[in-house]
Design an enzyme around this catalytic site. Sequence first.
Site, PDB file in Angstrom:
ATOM      1  N   ASP A   1       1.461 -11.290  -3.217  1.00  0.00           N
ATOM      2  CA  ASP A   1       2.105 -12.293  -2.643  1.00  0.00           C
ATOM      3  C   ASP A   1       2.978 -12.965  -3.839  1.00  0.00           C
ATOM      4  O   ASP A   1       2.828 -12.875  -5.020  1.00  0.00           O
ATOM      5  CB  ASP A   1       1.302 -13.433  -1.938  1.00  0.00           C
ATOM      6  CG  ASP A   1       0.660 -12.745  -0.662  1.00  0.00           C
ATOM      7  OD1 ASP A   1       0.974 -11.812  -0.236  1.00  0.00           O
ATOM      8  OD2 ASP A   1      -0.335 -13.544  -0.230  1.00  0.00           O
ATOM      9  N   GLU A   2       4.200 -13.478  -3.113  1.00  0.00           N
ATOM     10  CA  GLU A   2       5.064 -14.132  -4.420  1.00  0.00           C
ATOM     11  C   GLU A   2       4.575 -15.297  -5.042  1.00  0.00           C
ATOM     12  O   GLU A   2       4.935 -15.456  -6.246  1.00  0.00           O
ATOM     13  CB  GLU A   2       6.320 -14.710  -3.551  1.00  0.00           C
ATOM     14  CG  GLU A   2       6.019 -15.658  -2.567  1.00  0.00           C
ATOM     15  CD  GLU A   2       7.622 -16.059  -1.972  1.00  0.00           C
ATOM     16  OE1 GLU A   2       7.253 -17.205  -1.035  1.00  0.00           O
ATOM     17  OE2 GLU A   2       8.394 -15.779  -2.060  1.00  0.00           O
ATOM     18  N   ASP A   3       3.439 -15.969  -4.629  1.00  0.00           N
ATOM     19  CA  ASP A   3       3.054 -17.018  -5.332  1.00  0.00           C
ATOM     20  C   ASP A   3       1.638 -16.798  -5.995  1.00  0.00           C
ATOM     21  O   ASP A   3       0.984 -17.749  -6.200  1.00  0.00           O
ATOM     22  CB  ASP A   3       2.728 -18.328  -4.300  1.00  0.00           C
ATOM     23  CG  ASP A   3       1.954 -17.871  -2.993  1.00  0.00           C
ATOM     24  OD1 ASP A   3       1.395 -16.783  -2.884  1.00  0.00           O
ATOM     25  OD2 ASP A   3       1.679 -18.849  -2.231  1.00  0.00           O
TER      26      ASP A   3
ATOM     27  N   GLU B   1      -1.721  -9.342   8.289  1.00  0.00           N
ATOM     28  CA  GLU B   1      -1.558  -7.850   7.856  1.00  0.00           C
ATOM     29  C   GLU B   1      -2.592  -7.408   6.863  1.00  0.00           C
ATOM     30  O   GLU B   1      -3.114  -6.277   6.709  1.00  0.00           O
ATOM     31  CB  GLU B   1      -0.056  -7.740   7.133  1.00  0.00           C
ATOM     32  CG  GLU B   1       0.070  -8.150   5.911  1.00  0.00           C
ATOM     33  CD  GLU B   1       0.212  -9.823   5.967  1.00  0.00           C
ATOM     34  OE1 GLU B   1       0.386 -10.368   4.748  1.00  0.00           O
ATOM     35  OE2 GLU B   1      -0.003 -10.465   7.031  1.00  0.00           O
ATOM     36  N   ASP B   2      -3.357  -8.388   5.939  1.00  0.00           N
ATOM     37  CA  ASP B   2      -4.172  -8.138   5.020  1.00  0.00           C
ATOM     38  C   ASP B   2      -5.288  -7.647   5.584  1.00  0.00           C
ATOM     39  O   ASP B   2      -6.277  -7.029   5.222  1.00  0.00           O
ATOM     40  CB  ASP B   2      -4.206  -9.282   3.990  1.00  0.00           C
ATOM     41  CG  ASP B   2      -4.275 -10.445   4.777  1.00  0.00           C
ATOM     42  OD1 ASP B   2      -4.390 -10.549   6.146  1.00  0.00           O
ATOM     43  OD2 ASP B   2      -4.541 -11.746   4.187  1.00  0.00           O
TER      44      ASP B   2
ATOM     45  N   ARG C   1       5.541  -4.708   4.112  1.00  0.00           N
ATOM     46  CA  ARG C   1       4.878  -4.521   2.670  1.00  0.00           C
ATOM     47  C   ARG C   1       3.805  -3.243   2.855  1.00  0.00           C
ATOM     48  O   ARG C   1       3.515  -2.819   1.808  1.00  0.00           O
ATOM     49  CB  ARG C   1       4.079  -5.729   2.378  1.00  0.00           C
ATOM     50  CG  ARG C   1       2.825  -6.141   3.288  1.00  0.00           C
ATOM     51  CD  ARG C   1       2.300  -7.368   3.113  1.00  0.00           C
ATOM     52  NE  ARG C   1       2.050  -7.484   1.630  1.00  0.00           N
ATOM     53  CZ  ARG C   1       1.566  -8.554   1.060  1.00  0.00           C
ATOM     54  NH1 ARG C   1       1.454  -9.820   1.816  1.00  0.00           N
ATOM     55  NH2 ARG C   1       1.283  -8.925   0.008  1.00  0.00           N
TER      56      ARG C   1
ATOM     57  N   ARG D   1      -6.027 -15.835  12.531  1.00  0.00           N
ATOM     58  CA  ARG D   1      -6.835 -14.865  11.819  1.00  0.00           C
ATOM     59  C   ARG D   1      -8.106 -14.605  12.423  1.00  0.00           C
ATOM     60  O   ARG D   1      -8.680 -13.759  12.624  1.00  0.00           O
ATOM     61  CB  ARG D   1      -7.204 -15.262  10.352  1.00  0.00           C
ATOM     62  CG  ARG D   1      -5.638 -15.399   9.588  1.00  0.00           C
ATOM     63  CD  ARG D   1      -6.006 -16.053   8.231  1.00  0.00           C
ATOM     64  NE  ARG D   1      -6.432 -14.995   7.324  1.00  0.00           N
ATOM     65  CZ  ARG D   1      -5.669 -14.231   6.835  1.00  0.00           C
ATOM     66  NH1 ARG D   1      -4.299 -13.738   6.901  1.00  0.00           N
ATOM     67  NH2 ARG D   1      -6.198 -13.102   5.783  1.00  0.00           N
TER      68      ARG D   1
ATOM     69  N   ARG E   1      -4.119  20.994   8.283  1.00  0.00           N
ATOM     70  CA  ARG E   1      -5.179  20.615   7.409  1.00  0.00           C
ATOM     71  C   ARG E   1      -5.961  21.885   7.180  1.00  0.00           C
ATOM     72  O   ARG E   1      -5.868  22.920   7.941  1.00  0.00           O
ATOM     73  CB  ARG E   1      -6.055  19.838   8.271  1.00  0.00           C
ATOM     74  CG  ARG E   1      -5.746  18.472   8.500  1.00  0.00           C
ATOM     75  CD  ARG E   1      -6.336  17.809   9.746  1.00  0.00           C
ATOM     76  NE  ARG E   1      -5.759  16.450  10.162  1.00  0.00           N
ATOM     77  CZ  ARG E   1      -4.996  16.566  11.030  1.00  0.00           C
ATOM     78  NH1 ARG E   1      -4.421  17.778  11.552  1.00  0.00           N
ATOM     79  NH2 ARG E   1      -4.445  15.271  11.562  1.00  0.00           N
TER      80      ARG E   1
END
Length: 737
Positions: free
Chosen positions: A556-558, A644-645, A540, A692, A432
């Site tokens: 997401d896929e949906d 994960e979100d 992801r 959650r 750094r």
Amino acid sequence: MQARKKYVLLTVCACCWLLLVYWGGIQVRLLRLLGQPRTEDVRLWPEWADQELLLGFADLEELQADELAGESPQQRRQAWSGIYRDGRCRMETCFDFSRCRGRDGFRVYVYPPEKGERISESYRKILASIAESRYHTSDPREACLFVLGIDTLDRDQLSAQYVPNVDERIRGYPLWNDGRNHLIFNLYSGTWPNYTEDLGFRVGQAILAKASLNVEHFRPGFDVSIPLFSKDHPQKGGERGWLERNSVPPRRKYLLMFKGKRYLTGIGSDTRNALHHIHNGKDIVSLTTCRHGKDWEKHKDGRCDHDNLEYERYDYQELLHNSTFCLVPRGRRLGSFRFLESLQAACIPVLLSNGWELPFSDVIQWNQAVIEGDERLLLQVPTTVHAVDDEKVLALRQRTQLLWDAYFSSVDKIVLTTLEIIKDRVFSYVSRNKLMWNALPGGLLVLPEYSTHLAHFPFYYLSQGMSPGQEFTAVIHAVSPLVSQSQPIMRLLQVVSKSKYCSQIIILWNSEKPPPARSKWPPMPVPLTVMDGRKKTTSRFLPHVAIETEAVLSLDEDTVLLTSEVNFAFLVWRSFPERIVGYPPRSHFWDPVKRVWGYTSKWTNEYSIVLTGAAFYHRYYHHLFSQYLPPSLRALVDHTSNCEDILMNFLVSSVTHLPPIKVAQRKQHKEAASPQGAKNAPWSNPEHFTQRQECVNAFASWFGYMPLVHSQLRLDPVLFRDQVSVLRKKYKDLERA
């Protein structure tokens, strides 16, 4: 002519005789003077006309007394060199770099403590911080750096925490090698009355991470100066700094304050004995007390009773909260607990500790956060702090908060900063720079393995006059097998690919069935890549090489979106590249009855989480997610296939100390069973919501505090929902049903 020569000769001889008598007499007097016994009375000071004023500083006998009369400077240097024989050590001469070149890189091994070993609370926290860090290894063959299992923090022989026979014990370590590649932590050295930096054992070529380091003994580029912290200092998280964001005016009730012990004799007493001279009880409060130690009454002077009464009139915490500058004089040693207390309170430290090597001085620019005074010029301090203008005061106070939050609020951060400094020295070609250490979010959260260029991080665009890129990569998390061309993922691909800002689309395939052939996917104007997600939920957020843009659109896929919604969210993200910008909001709350954190998906005016099922963020957070967070948290996410979100929101908020940003959306995203009752929907599992809740508490426990920040901000397009013609609006589709 002959007579003239005689006169000249006689004159020369007379001059030589006079010079001989003069210089010979001086030498005789000098010999007599040097030959006088040392017990002879010292000449008294002159009789000053204002002698009564001198008594306010010190008695004449005290000024003439030599605190260290029994030890000359040469003797002190010899004692120091006897312990630190490798006083000229540098990384190039006293460190074995070959141990760090292997596949494992920078790894730290902690010697296991012996059975029945006494370990102080502070040292236990240090060892725990190392054990939980991403650098720890249980195999010494992988180690680049070694840390003793013996408690070396308190080397005062009068202390109950003192560990004897350290020299013999460390020489018994087979990997000791005269201390090479070893790191020794120390907070207290020396003992009464001189409190030297003697550790009581030979350090050799070991790196010292030491508090109260003297610049004369500090080995630049090798040792690490650390702050003095108390046994109550939190291991994780720690309290936030006390400076409010809108702290105007920057000055507080008191200009300058100090409240602490006064030493009547011994080292450190000179400065503290004189502190009462600057006290005026108005804007400058400087209070000392003699009431400490077992036999303080035996040594008290005429000022003690008055000082003790004045001392009790003020509350220390109230002074900290209401003072602009805080005096930080040396104690028995150079360091002081007040240094960290002042930083946290946003009370600008005014240092009176000559020769102190400030903590982490290799990387921190302390002139932007503190004022360094001189113990000998105490009476000039009020004038100095009066001369600091309001703009400078605010800048100094803001810098104290940056440093406190980044490096000093917990033992974890102190230990990790020490390790990162050493790591930067070992891998100097990937390290750094000073700006990374001294600008938000701090060096611990800027990983040089990702990049050493400021333009590659989301934090420095504004300061460097740059803007993020104008394209994004869409990453779609797919868990359902492809059985129909009418599935939601097919419509999502068409919507995203139509965005003029979309550079490419990546599908992370996490389904139990193999991915379909490329011919099964619809034709698109942007490249499409299908990657194996290895059936892990955290995949992801891995730093995939295929992601070439700075912006990542996680989907997401949906997910159901419009192209105009995608475009608007991306433009908002370009204004806030360090944050998560997206659509579905969630929130957390504290349950005072159960004393746990709760998670809610209720639609309210407040949120603290934006789900990554439809959100933009900087790709650097992929690297931070996989390299900064511990494997235990990622394993929890993969085991439950959930949270994960939430973890990504925890991470980003801990870096920015800011909430995510919600943007306007045509439809609401709700965690409820899908209309068709699809079994693959994660929220169809009744345990989904309970998991959650548990995740929120597990993440908060690791961070040591709750990093999520609530917000009521929502960014909408111009004229959104206004009663004007839709034709005048840029994002028309957002208002159509």
